[in-house]
Design a protein around this motif. Structure first.
Motif, PDB file in Angstrom:
ATOM      1  N   ALA A  32      14.668  17.862 -52.669  1.00  0.00           N
ATOM      2  CA  ALA A  32      15.117  18.840 -51.668  1.00  0.00           C
ATOM      3  C   ALA A  32      13.919  19.470 -50.958  1.00  0.00           C
ATOM      4  CB  ALA A  32      15.973  19.907 -52.333  1.00  0.00           C
ATOM      5  N   LEU A  34      12.466  16.892 -48.557  1.00  0.00           N
ATOM      6  CA  LEU A  34      13.303  16.656 -47.384  1.00  0.00           C
ATOM      7  C   LEU A  34      13.268  17.824 -46.403  1.00  0.00           C
ATOM      8  CD1 LEU A  34      16.408  15.107 -49.168  1.00  0.00           C
ATOM      9  CD2 LEU A  34      14.967  13.929 -47.501  1.00  0.00           C
ATOM     10  N   ALA A  35      13.015  19.026 -46.926  1.00  0.00           N
ATOM     11  CA  ALA A  35      13.064  20.220 -46.083  1.00  0.00           C
ATOM     12  C   ALA A  35      11.797  20.394 -45.261  1.00  0.00           C
ATOM     13  CB  ALA A  35      13.315  21.461 -46.932  1.00  0.00           C
ATOM     14  N   LYS A  84      13.794  20.624 -41.157  1.00  0.00           N
ATOM     15  CA  LYS A  84      15.131  20.277 -41.643  1.00  0.00           C
ATOM     16  C   LYS A  84      15.658  21.335 -42.603  1.00  0.00           C
ATOM     17  CE  LYS A  84      14.757  15.243 -41.289  1.00  0.00           C
ATOM     18  NZ  LYS A  84      14.860  13.961 -42.018  1.00  0.00           N
ATOM     19  N   VAL A 118      18.133  21.966 -45.806  1.00  0.00           N
ATOM     20  CA  VAL A 118      18.635  21.166 -46.922  1.00  0.00           C
ATOM     21  C   VAL A 118      19.426  22.061 -47.862  1.00  0.00           C
ATOM     22  CG1 VAL A 118      17.986  19.721 -48.892  1.00  0.00           C
ATOM     23  CG2 VAL A 118      16.661  19.597 -46.770  1.00  0.00           C
ATOM     24  N   TYR A 127      23.771  21.536 -42.333  1.00  0.00           N
ATOM     25  CA  TYR A 127      22.612  21.002 -43.043  1.00  0.00           C
ATOM     26  C   TYR A 127      22.269  19.598 -42.555  1.00  0.00           C
ATOM     27  CZ  TYR A 127      23.425  24.919 -46.159  1.00  0.00           C
ATOM     28  OH  TYR A 127      23.604  26.178 -46.654  1.00  0.00           O
ATOM     29  N   ALA A 146      20.553  17.599 -44.559  1.00  0.00           N
ATOM     30  CA  ALA A 146      20.671  16.786 -45.766  1.00  0.00           C
ATOM     31  C   ALA A 146      21.222  17.643 -46.895  1.00  0.00           C
ATOM     32  CB  ALA A 146      19.318  16.199 -46.162  1.00  0.00           C
ATOM     33  N   SER A 171      11.210  10.590 -48.745  1.00  0.00           N
ATOM     34  CA  SER A 171      11.758  11.613 -47.849  1.00  0.00           C
ATOM     35  C   SER A 171      11.167  11.464 -46.452  1.00  0.00           C
ATOM     36  CB  SER A 171      11.441  13.002 -48.382  1.00  0.00           C
ATOM     37  OG  SER A 171      10.057  13.253 -48.332  1.00  0.00           O
TER      38      SER A 171
END
Length: 332
Positions: free
Chosen positions: A28, A31-32, A36, A38, A148, A150, A332
């Motif tokens: 997480a 990905l953030a 982004k 998440v 979101y 993701a 990611s």
């Protein structure tokens, strides 16, 4: 570049003790990046997210946790968290789809919800996975809800993951037609699509690796999309191949070990040297086992990633470190 550019729902599973919750949280954070947003979800009632991020126990409400891993361009997304329980998910479902606000809460007070999820255990998984679906696929019924980029799910262990996601089969025995059947079919459309990936966490031991292989086979049989395998808690490779072979054979140069100890100002006597040589032999045996299991993981024919054992334990700094390694390896 990410290996999973089209994935919106990252499901992270693994045998107990492999560190799947840590991997889910690190993913997480990874990905953030790049602005982004998440959502990190959990469904097992352990409040693992709260413990890992050192915050108060999470309610059934999306909460901001922290910013994501910096990506070097100045963009940092935000990681939110959600602790999902079946009772709250059912109350929300009744409110959104049947407008049973007060009536739903009355049912909860009478224990009807607990009775329903106990007498038909499959209902609990449908409710939990249904909330995850709603977080990915926000609609007009949940107005003003955060959108979101993701969603990362800290999912049930490998032995239950196929049953948990395969809601179509769970509902088949409960409802042949109607809104519940229709919604489960819609959920399966997401869970079986390229927008979902089920990642499996393992360590280099026989039982977790075998369970990972079995889990992949079950997921594929159910037509659920297999993601990558994350090999967690990998031991450092501090010894050369020659020294490792000598340690395993018991032929390490004893005098060299004694000399190194003396140079370091350590006087442990013969007992310390014997202990170090025995530990080196154990390490060589362990490494041989890990290498054999790594070969088995390579034969699973899925993308693989490796994360090291963190000697000081897992805190937020360690999770950022693991997030950086996942990003470097293309997860990611």
């Amino acid at each position: 570049m990410s290996d999973w550019p089209k994935v919106r729902l990252h499901v992270v599973t693994g045998k107990g003790g492999t560190g799947k919750s840590t991997v889910a949280a690190s993913l997480a954070l990874a990905l953030a990046g790049r602005g982004k947003n998440v959502l990190l979800c959990e469904v097992e009632g352990r409040q693992g997210i709260a413990r890992m991020f050192d915050v108060d126990p999470l309610p059934y409400e999306e909460r901001r946790l922290t910013t994501g891993l910096p990506d070097g361009s100045g963009g940092r997304g935000v990681v939110h968290a959600l602790h999902i329980d079946a009772e709250s998910a059912l109350l929300e479902y009744l409110s959104m789809y049947y407008r049973l606000g007060r009536a739903g809460r009355a049912l909860d007070r009478f224990g009807v919800i607990e009775f329903a999820t106990t007498i038909a255990p499959g209902v609990r998984d449908v409710l939990l996975s249904g909330k995850v679906y709603e977080a990915v696929q926000r609609n007009s019924r949940n107005k003003k809800a955060q959108q979101y980029d993701a969603v990362v799910l800290d999912a049930p262990p490998t032995g239950r993951i196929t049953q948990f996601l395969n809601v179509g089969e769970e509902v088949a025995g409960l409802a042949k037609v109607g809104p519940i059947k229709s919604q489960s079919d819609t959920m399966m459309t997401l869970f079986r699509s390229p927008r979902t990936a089920v990642h499996l966490v393992t360590v280099l031991e026989e039982m977790p690796v075998q369970e990972t292989a079995d889990g992949i086979a079950e997921l594929r049989k159910a037509r659920l999309p297999v993601g990558g395998v994350i090999v967690n808690q990998v031991r450092p490779r501090d010894l050369t191949a020659e020294d490792l072979a000598a340690a395993g054979a018991g032929t390490l140069d004893r005098s060299l070990v004694e000399s190194d100890l003396e140079h370091a100002g350590i006087d442990g006597g013969a007992g310390l040297v014997e202990s170090l040589l025995a530990e080196a032999a154990d390490h060589a045996e362990r490494r041989a086992l890990e290498d054999s299991q790594r070969d088995l993981v390579a034969r699973l024919d899925v993308p693989t990633y490796e994360l090291p054992r963190i000697a000081g334990g897992i805190d937020l700094g360690a999770m950022y470190e693991l997030a950086g390694l996942l990003r470097e390896q293309g997860m990611s």
